[in-house]
Design a protein around this motif. Structure first.
Motif, short mmCIF file in Angstrom:
data_model
loop_
_atom_site.label_atom_id
_atom_site.label_comp_id
_atom_site.label_asym_id
_atom_site.label_seq_id
_atom_site.Cartn_x
_atom_site.Cartn_y
_atom_site.Cartn_z
N LYS A 1 -18.83 -16.72 29.79
CA LYS A 1 -18.95 -16.00 28.53
C LYS A 1 -18.92 -17.01 27.39
O LYS A 1 -18.11 -17.93 27.38
N LEU A 2 -19.81 -16.83 26.44
CA LEU A 2 -19.96 -17.80 25.36
C LEU A 2 -18.69 -17.91 24.52
O LEU A 2 -18.30 -19.01 24.13
N ARG A 3 -18.03 -16.80 24.28
CA ARG A 3 -16.81 -16.86 23.47
C ARG A 3 -15.66 -17.52 24.20
O ARG A 3 -14.69 -17.97 23.58
N LYS B 1 -22.95 -13.99 17.46
CA LYS B 1 -22.62 -13.79 18.87
C LYS B 1 -21.36 -14.55 19.25
O LYS B 1 -20.71 -14.24 20.24
N VAL B 2 -21.05 -15.61 18.47
CA VAL B 2 -19.86 -16.42 18.71
C VAL B 2 -19.40 -16.94 17.35
O VAL B 2 -20.20 -17.07 16.42
N LYS B 3 -18.10 -17.21 17.22
CA LYS B 3 -17.56 -17.63 15.93
C LYS B 3 -17.78 -19.10 15.63
O LYS B 3 -17.99 -19.47 14.48
N ARG B 4 -17.67 -19.96 16.63
CA ARG B 4 -17.84 -21.40 16.37
C ARG B 4 -18.56 -22.07 17.51
O ARG B 4 -18.58 -21.58 18.63
N ALA C 1 -19.06 -9.22 11.42
CA ALA C 1 -19.52 -8.62 12.68
C ALA C 1 -18.65 -9.12 13.82
O ALA C 1 -18.24 -10.28 13.85
N ILE C 2 -18.36 -8.26 14.73
CA ILE C 2 -17.54 -8.62 15.89
C ILE C 2 -18.46 -9.10 16.99
O ILE C 2 -19.43 -8.42 17.36
N ALA C 3 -18.17 -10.29 17.49
CA ALA C 3 -19.00 -10.88 18.54
C ALA C 3 -18.88 -10.07 19.82
O ALA C 3 -17.78 -9.64 20.18
N PRO C 4 -19.99 -9.85 20.50
CA PRO C 4 -19.93 -9.11 21.76
C PRO C 4 -19.15 -9.89 22.81
O PRO C 4 -19.21 -11.12 22.85
N THR C 5 -18.43 -9.19 23.63
CA THR C 5 -17.58 -9.87 24.62
C THR C 5 -18.33 -10.24 25.89
O THR C 5 -17.85 -11.05 26.66
N ASN C 6 -19.49 -9.67 26.12
CA ASN C 6 -20.21 -9.93 27.36
C ASN C 6 -21.40 -10.89 27.18
O ASN C 6 -22.21 -11.02 28.08
N MET D 1 -9.05 -10.38 15.24
CA MET D 1 -10.19 -9.52 15.40
C MET D 1 -10.13 -8.38 14.38
O MET D 1 -11.15 -8.01 13.80
N LEU D 2 -8.91 -7.84 14.17
CA LEU D 2 -8.76 -6.77 13.19
C LEU D 2 -9.03 -7.30 11.78
O LEU D 2 -9.65 -6.61 10.97
N ARG D 3 -8.59 -8.53 11.48
CA ARG D 3 -8.84 -9.12 10.17
C ARG D 3 -10.33 -9.29 9.94
O ARG D 3 -10.84 -9.02 8.85
N ASP D 4 -11.04 -9.74 10.97
CA ASP D 4 -12.50 -9.89 10.84
C ASP D 4 -13.16 -8.55 10.59
O ASP D 4 -14.09 -8.45 9.79
N HIS D 5 -12.70 -7.52 11.26
CA HIS D 5 -13.26 -6.19 11.08
C HIS D 5 -13.00 -5.69 9.66
O HIS D 5 -13.89 -5.11 9.02
N GLU D 6 -11.79 -5.93 9.15
CA GLU D 6 -11.45 -5.50 7.79
C GLU D 6 -12.25 -6.29 6.75
O GLU D 6 -12.58 -5.75 5.69
#
Length: 149
Positions: free
Chosen positions: A57-59, A101-104, A10-15, A1-6
Motif C-alpha cells: 500500500k502506498l501510504r 493519493k498519499v500525503k508525502r 482530501a483523505i487518501a484512499p487506504t487501498n 486524519m480527523l484534523r485533515d478532514h476538518e
C-alpha cells in the motif's frame, strides 16, 4: 486524519498500492515524453518496481522499505539503472501525491546506492591505432585519361 478532514483536505484512499501509482503514472504521466523514453520507463517499472513493491500500500511505504529495496537491487544492477528505477518510482509517487493519493513522497528522502560496475567505457578509436610497420604507399592516380598523374 480527523484534523485533515476538518481542514477540508482530501483523505487518501487506504487501498491505493504502489502498482496503482506506477501504472497511473505510466498511462497518464508521460505525456509529451519521447516514445522510446516512455518505453524504457515502462520496462523498468514492470521489471523492477511492480514485482518488488507493487503489492505494498502506498501510504504504508516507508523510506526504510525503499532503502532496503534499492540496496537489494544494487547487488545486481548498475548505478545508472538504480538511478533510473528510483526516478521512475519517485515520479510515480509525486504524481500520486499531487492527486491526494498519499500525503508525502518517501522516495525523495532516499538516496541511490552505488551499483555494480557497468560496461567499461569505450576508448577512443584514435587511442587504439598502432603505427603501421609497412612503408606508406604512393598515392594512386584517379584520372581515367592517359595523362600522367
Amino acid at each position: 486524519m480527523l484534523r485533515d478532514h476538518e481542514d477540508g483536505l482530501a483523505i487518501a484512499p487506504t487501498n491505493y498500492t504502489v502498482r496503482d501509482a506506477v501504472t497511473d503514472w505510466l498511462a497518464y504521466g508521460l505525456v509529451g515524453i519521447d516514445s522510446s523514453t516512455a518505453k524504457t520507463c515502462a520496462i523498468l517499472s514492470n521489471t523492477h518496481i511492480i514485482p518488488s513493491l507493487g503489492a505494498r500500500k502506498l501510504r504504508d511505504l516507508s523510506a526504510e522499505d525503499v532503502d532496503r529495496w534499492l540496496a537489494a537491487k544494487a547487488k545486481a544492477l548498475s548505478t545508472r539503472t538504480l538511478q533510473a528505477i528510483h526516478s521512475c518510482l519517485n515520479r510515480a509517487v509525486k504524481r500520486a501525491m499531487a492527486r491526494d493519493k498519499v500525503k508525502r513522497n518517501v522516495v525523495e528522502l532516499c538516496s541511490v546506492p552505488q551499483g555494480q560496475a557497468g560496461r567499461p567505457r569505450r576508448r577512443s578509436p584514435l587511442l587504439r591505432l598502432r603505427p603501421c610497420s609497412r612503408a606508406p604507399r604512393a598515392p594512386r592516380c584517379t584520372r581515367t585519361s592517359s595523362s600522367r598523374c
